[in-house]
Design a protein around this motif. Structure first.
Motif, PDB file in Angstrom:
ATOM      1  N   GLY A 102      -0.060   2.009  -7.297  1.00  0.00           N
ATOM      2  CA  GLY A 102       0.593   1.270  -8.372  1.00  0.00           C
ATOM      3  C   GLY A 102       0.978   2.188  -9.520  1.00  0.00           C
ATOM      4  N   LEU A 103       1.900   1.718 -10.349  1.00  0.00           N
ATOM      5  CA  LEU A 103       2.350   2.505 -11.488  1.00  0.00           C
ATOM      6  C   LEU A 103       1.353   2.419 -12.643  1.00  0.00           C
ATOM      7  CD1 LEU A 103       6.166   1.672 -11.441  1.00  0.00           C
ATOM      8  CD2 LEU A 103       4.927   3.527 -10.285  1.00  0.00           C
ATOM      9  N   THR A 104       1.385   3.407 -13.506  1.00  0.00           N
ATOM     10  CA  THR A 104       0.392   3.554 -14.572  1.00  0.00           C
ATOM     11  C   THR A 104       0.325   2.333 -15.477  1.00  0.00           C
ATOM     12  OG1 THR A 104       0.734   5.958 -14.562  1.00  0.00           O
ATOM     13  CG2 THR A 104      -0.318   4.998 -16.506  1.00  0.00           C
ATOM     14  N   GLY A 151       0.801  -1.219   0.000  1.00  0.00           N
ATOM     15  CA  GLY A 151       0.000   0.000   0.000  1.00  0.00           C
ATOM     16  C   GLY A 151       0.829   1.261   0.000  1.00  0.00           C
ATOM     17  N   VAL A 152       2.130   1.137   0.302  1.00  0.00           N
ATOM     18  CA  VAL A 152       2.983   2.331   0.250  1.00  0.00           C
ATOM     19  C   VAL A 152       3.515   2.486  -1.172  1.00  0.00           C
ATOM     20  CG1 VAL A 152       3.632   2.023   2.663  1.00  0.00           C
ATOM     21  CG2 VAL A 152       5.143   1.143   0.866  1.00  0.00           C
ATOM     22  N   PRO A 153       3.886   3.701  -1.571  1.00  0.00           N
ATOM     23  CA  PRO A 153       4.415   3.914  -2.932  1.00  0.00           C
ATOM     24  C   PRO A 153       5.655   3.060  -3.182  1.00  0.00           C
ATOM     25  CG  PRO A 153       3.854   6.003  -1.915  1.00  0.00           C
ATOM     26  CD  PRO A 153       3.740   4.969  -0.839  1.00  0.00           C
ATOM     27  N   LEU A 154       5.843   2.645  -4.428  1.00  0.00           N
ATOM     28  CA  LEU A 154       6.949   1.743  -4.762  1.00  0.00           C
ATOM     29  C   LEU A 154       8.341   2.289  -4.430  1.00  0.00           C
ATOM     30  CD1 LEU A 154       5.725  -0.020  -8.005  1.00  0.00           C
ATOM     31  CD2 LEU A 154       6.366  -1.099  -5.852  1.00  0.00           C
ATOM     32  N   SER A 161      -2.992   6.938 -11.059  1.00  0.00           N
ATOM     33  CA  SER A 161      -1.795   6.363 -10.440  1.00  0.00           C
ATOM     34  C   SER A 161      -1.075   7.408  -9.606  1.00  0.00           C
ATOM     35  CB  SER A 161      -0.842   5.844 -11.523  1.00  0.00           C
ATOM     36  OG  SER A 161       0.451   5.609 -11.002  1.00  0.00           O
ATOM     37  N   ILE A 162      -0.403   6.940  -8.563  1.00  0.00           N
ATOM     38  CA  ILE A 162       0.378   7.822  -7.710  1.00  0.00           C
ATOM     39  C   ILE A 162       1.473   8.531  -8.507  1.00  0.00           C
ATOM     40  CG2 ILE A 162       2.190   6.218  -6.980  1.00  0.00           C
ATOM     41  CD1 ILE A 162       0.144   8.461  -4.613  1.00  0.00           C
ATOM     42  N   GLU A 163       1.821   7.958  -9.667  1.00  0.00           N
ATOM     43  CA  GLU A 163       2.811   8.588 -10.555  1.00  0.00           C
ATOM     44  C   GLU A 163       2.363   9.969 -11.034  1.00  0.00           C
ATOM     45  OE1 GLU A 163       5.532   5.921 -13.278  1.00  0.00           O
ATOM     46  OE2 GLU A 163       3.433   5.378 -13.583  1.00  0.00           O
ATOM     47  N   GLN A 164       1.071  10.219 -10.982  1.00  0.00           N
ATOM     48  CA  GLN A 164       0.531  11.448 -11.537  1.00  0.00           C
ATOM     49  C   GLN A 164       0.701  12.662 -10.626  1.00  0.00           C
ATOM     50  OE1 GLN A 164      -3.099   8.783 -13.088  1.00  0.00           O
ATOM     51  NE2 GLN A 164      -3.450  10.950 -13.451  1.00  0.00           N
ATOM     52  N   ILE A 165       1.116  12.426  -9.384  1.00  0.00           N
ATOM     53  CA  ILE A 165       1.306  13.550  -8.473  1.00  0.00           C
ATOM     54  C   ILE A 165       2.715  13.500  -7.880  1.00  0.00           C
ATOM     55  CG2 ILE A 165      -1.145  13.740  -7.906  1.00  0.00           C
ATOM     56  CD1 ILE A 165      -0.536  12.269  -5.306  1.00  0.00           C
ATOM     57  N   HIS A 166       3.192  14.643  -7.414  1.00  0.00           N
ATOM     58  CA  HIS A 166       4.556  14.733  -6.917  1.00  0.00           C
ATOM     59  C   HIS A 166       4.702  14.299  -5.472  1.00  0.00           C
ATOM     60  CE1 HIS A 166       5.846  16.643 -10.600  1.00  0.00           C
ATOM     61  NE2 HIS A 166       4.959  17.612 -10.462  1.00  0.00           N
ATOM     62  N   LEU A 182      -3.890  12.303  -4.214  1.00  0.00           N
ATOM     63  CA  LEU A 182      -4.354  11.655  -5.439  1.00  0.00           C
ATOM     64  C   LEU A 182      -5.878  11.649  -5.499  1.00  0.00           C
ATOM     65  CD1 LEU A 182      -3.439  10.140  -7.990  1.00  0.00           C
ATOM     66  CD2 LEU A 182      -3.596   8.011  -6.681  1.00  0.00           C
ATOM     67  N   VAL A 183      -6.508  11.357  -4.376  1.00  0.00           N
ATOM     68  CA  VAL A 183      -7.973  11.382  -4.315  1.00  0.00           C
ATOM     69  C   VAL A 183      -8.488  12.795  -4.545  1.00  0.00           C
ATOM     70  CG1 VAL A 183      -9.957  11.104  -2.762  1.00  0.00           C
ATOM     71  CG2 VAL A 183      -8.216   9.312  -2.896  1.00  0.00           C
ATOM     72  N   LYS A 184      -7.791  13.776  -4.005  1.00  0.00           N
ATOM     73  CA  LYS A 184      -8.205  15.173  -4.218  1.00  0.00           C
ATOM     74  C   LYS A 184      -8.133  15.540  -5.701  1.00  0.00           C
ATOM     75  CE  LYS A 184      -7.562  19.881  -2.489  1.00  0.00           C
ATOM     76  NZ  LYS A 184      -7.745  20.513  -3.820  1.00  0.00           N
ATOM     77  N   THR A 185      -7.158  14.986  -6.405  1.00  0.00           N
ATOM     78  CA  THR A 185      -7.050  15.221  -7.845  1.00  0.00           C
ATOM     79  C   THR A 185      -8.307  14.747  -8.566  1.00  0.00           C
ATOM     80  OG1 THR A 185      -4.639  14.991  -7.800  1.00  0.00           O
ATOM     81  CG2 THR A 185      -5.721  14.663  -9.923  1.00  0.00           C
ATOM     82  N   ILE A 186      -8.804  13.590  -8.155  1.00  0.00           N
ATOM     83  CA  ILE A 186     -10.035  13.051  -8.751  1.00  0.00           C
ATOM     84  C   ILE A 186     -11.226  13.942  -8.418  1.00  0.00           C
ATOM     85  CG2 ILE A 186     -11.590  11.062  -8.838  1.00  0.00           C
ATOM     86  CD1 ILE A 186      -9.206   9.325  -7.986  1.00  0.00           C
ATOM     87  N   ILE A 187     -11.318  14.315  -7.156  1.00  0.00           N
ATOM     88  CA  ILE A 187     -12.425  15.162  -6.704  1.00  0.00           C
ATOM     89  C   ILE A 187     -12.461  16.477  -7.465  1.00  0.00           C
ATOM     90  CG2 ILE A 187     -13.258  16.522  -4.749  1.00  0.00           C
ATOM     91  CD1 ILE A 187     -12.304  14.235  -2.943  1.00  0.00           C
TER      92      ILE A 187
END
Length: 226
Positions: A116-118, A51-54, A139-144, A151-156
């Motif tokens: 996970g990665l894209t 569950g943590v970033p790679l 994907s978490i890759e989409q944010i810094h 990431l969820v806020k990006t969707i919202i």
């Protein structure tokens, strides 16, 4: 008001354990062949940190190695995960398609937000035809920040979501829901942690239970969209 259900991928929709050990063992066998690893594959350690970033994963699994070697291991691991998915070695959890159908029939939008990665996520979505129901996969890759809440806020923000829920098996999913004012639904599946699940608004043992939980939470409405 618009409502949505945002799902985690690993350990929530996709039974990662079916390919995890295979891909991880292949990765560490590769490292052993390069004389970069001598011990057994640290599968138990990986399960603890699911569950943590790679990037964080490889810092933990390869604490004595350089960032270059960690990046090489990460790329090889991703390659093996994708191969195993395309080979049919993975599986969705029971009732994924059924709950997706229910949600769409009740006018919920479905999104995926994953650490996970894209390429990995897209392979799963394509192989199991999830884009039939899922509006977009993030994907978490989409944010810094590598923060699930961001990431969820990006969707919202992108889809102007006013209310909804985050469904996932780890504390990052639960916190992402709380940070964004959404309902948190914990999945008591393979990688779940009892102490983490205790912080969720609701806990399910099977995705089929989502129908009842969503109704109980007050999110269920056929008049949600303007």
């Amino acid at each position: 008001m618009k409502a949505a259900v945002i799902f985690d991928m690993d350990g929530t929709l996709f039974q990662t354990d079916k390919i995890l050990e295979l891909a991880l063992d292949e990765t560490f066998s590769h490292l052993r062949s390069l004389n970069l690893w001598t011990a057994d594959t640290p599968i138990d350690t990986y399960r603890e940190i699911m569950g943590v970033p790679l990037p964080t994963v490889w810092e933990i699994l390869l604490p004595e190695h350089s960032n270059e070697i960690r990046q090489q291991a990460d790329a090889y691991f991703l390659e093996k995960l994708v191969v195993n998915i395309k080979s049919g070695n993975g599986a969705l959890y029971p009732n994924v398609q059924e709950i997706f159908c229910y949600l769409r029939e009740n006018n919920f939008k479905i999104y995926i937000a994953s650490n996970g990665l894209t390429e990995y996520l897209q392979t799963i979505v394509t192989y199991y035809n999830l884009d039939k129901w899922v509006t977009e996969t993030f994907s978490i890759e989409q944010i810094h920040t590598l923060n699930k809440g961001d990431l969820v806020k990006t969707i919202i923000d992108k889809y102007k979501i006013k209310r909804g829920a985050v469904v996932g098996d780890r504390i990052s999913d639960i916190n992402a829901a709380k940070d964004n004012g959404l309902v948190s639904i914990g999945c008591n599946f393979d990688f779940a942690n009892e102490a983490e699940l205790a912080q969720a608004d609701y806990v399910i043992n099977d995705l089929s239970e989502l129908q009842h939980v969503i109704a109980k939470s007050g999110l269920n409405s056929k008049q949600i969209y303007n």
